[in-house]
Design an enzyme around this catalytic site. Structure first.
Site, PDB file in Angstrom:
ATOM      1  N   ASP A   7       0.860  -1.181   0.000  1.00 36.27           N
ATOM      2  CA  ASP A   7       0.000   0.000   0.000  1.00 36.27           C
ATOM      3  C   ASP A   7       0.895   1.230   0.000  1.00 36.27           C
ATOM      4  OD1 ASP A   7      -2.706   1.248   0.259  1.00 36.27           O
ATOM      5  OD2 ASP A   7      -1.824   2.037   2.102  1.00 36.27           O
ATOM      6  N   GLU A   9       0.998   5.732   0.485  1.00 37.93           N
ATOM      7  CA  GLU A   9       0.378   7.007   0.831  1.00 37.93           C
ATOM      8  C   GLU A   9       1.044   8.075  -0.031  1.00 37.93           C
ATOM      9  OE1 GLU A   9      -2.236   7.098   2.556  1.00 37.93           O
ATOM     10  OE2 GLU A   9      -2.115   5.135   3.537  1.00 37.93           O
ATOM     11  N   GLU A  52      -5.616  18.351   2.645  1.00 36.93           N
ATOM     12  CA  GLU A  52      -6.551  17.240   2.474  1.00 36.93           C
ATOM     13  C   GLU A  52      -5.845  15.893   2.563  1.00 36.93           C
ATOM     14  OE1 GLU A  52      -8.034  20.909   0.633  1.00 36.93           O
ATOM     15  OE2 GLU A  52      -6.182  19.744   0.388  1.00 36.93           O
ATOM     16  N   HIS A 150      -5.027   6.364   7.841  1.00 32.61           N
ATOM     17  CA  HIS A 150      -4.386   5.493   6.865  1.00 32.61           C
ATOM     18  C   HIS A 150      -2.881   5.446   7.141  1.00 32.61           C
ATOM     19  CE1 HIS A 150      -7.654   5.257   3.635  1.00 32.61           C
ATOM     20  NE2 HIS A 150      -8.193   5.872   4.677  1.00 32.61           N
ATOM     21  N   ASP A 155      -2.161  -0.689   6.567  1.00 32.40           N
ATOM     22  CA  ASP A 155      -3.154  -1.035   5.551  1.00 32.40           C
ATOM     23  C   ASP A 155      -2.726  -2.263   4.758  1.00 32.40           C
ATOM     24  OD1 ASP A 155      -4.610   1.075   6.434  1.00 32.40           O
ATOM     25  OD2 ASP A 155      -4.486   2.271   4.602  1.00 32.40           O
TER      26      ASP A 155
END
Length: 232
Positions: A7, A9, A52, A150, A155
């Protein structure tokens, strides 16, 4: 079979407009069993972190400012993943960012035929249901209570469990072996359990049950099977 569940980010949604990968977490599984080997790294993206994106993963520009660039860690990452298939949720997104980082440091892209997308698997297996990682963890009873924000490694660990469930469940590795009238259930991890077979059950109706059935049938008016019988 060796596979890598991973995963990422990022600073945003689109590497084509300058977004960068800031974290990657990888879990090694062999024959759908976690081996305990992992790879995890943060990267300095050399750009600001939009509010965000920080709200999603909690990684600030200050936190990432002293982390290595992707190019400084790429050899270690490529050595870890090797030539294994790469499993990700909505894998096109993660592959896009990973290949963008490889391109930026002059490395070859990872072939898309190595991609295994658990989102596509979930949509095929459970059409019409929710397919987010949280929803799949809930469906399969996977504890995600420690997932506040997250995080790539966390994850990936959750996704590894989801992937096992999507591809057969935790019974993968069981085998049935017949030997001298017994059934042995062999597990890849754990002792062998041996059980004696159950005797066959008798299912014949008793005479009084047959009589009650005939009496019931006799009360039926114009039953369907009489309409289907040939005349005469």
């Amino acid at each position: 079979m060796r596979e890598i569940v991973f995963d990422t980010e990022t600073t945003g949604l689109n590497p084509a407009t300058g977004d960068r990968m800031v974290e990657i977490g990888c879990i090694e599984i062999v024959n759908r069993v976690e081996t305990g080997r992992t790879f995890h790294a943060y990267f300095n993206p050399d750009r600001d972190m939009p509010f965000e994106a920080q709200e999603v993963h909690g990684l600030s520009s200050l936190f990432l400012s002293d982390k290595p660039r992707f190019s400084e860690t790429v050899d270690e990452l490529l050595e870890f993943i090797g030539d294994a298939p790469l499993v990700a949720h909505n894998a096109g997104f993660d592959f896009g960012f990973l290949n963008n980082e490889l391109h930026l440091c002059g490395r070859s892209s990872i072939a898309m035929n190595r991609m295994v997308d658990t989102l596509a698997l979930a949509r095929t297996k459970h059409p019409g249901a929710k397919h987010s990682l949280d929803a799949l963890c809930m469906r399969f009873g996977i504890d995600r209570s420690h997932r506040v924000k997250h995080g790539a490694l966390l994850d990936a660990q959750l996704l590894a469990q989801v992937y096992v469930e999507l591809t057969g469940g935790r019974q993968i590795g069981l085998g049935l072996v017949a030997d001298s009238g017994t059934v042995a259930v062999a597990q890849s991890a754990g002792p062998v359990t041996t059980r004696e077979p159950r005797p066959a059950r008798l299912h014949a109706a008793l005479p009084e049950e047959l009589e009650r059935h005939r009496a019931f049938i006799a009360k039926l008016v114009n039953p369907l099977w009489e309409r289907l019988l040939p005349a005469g």
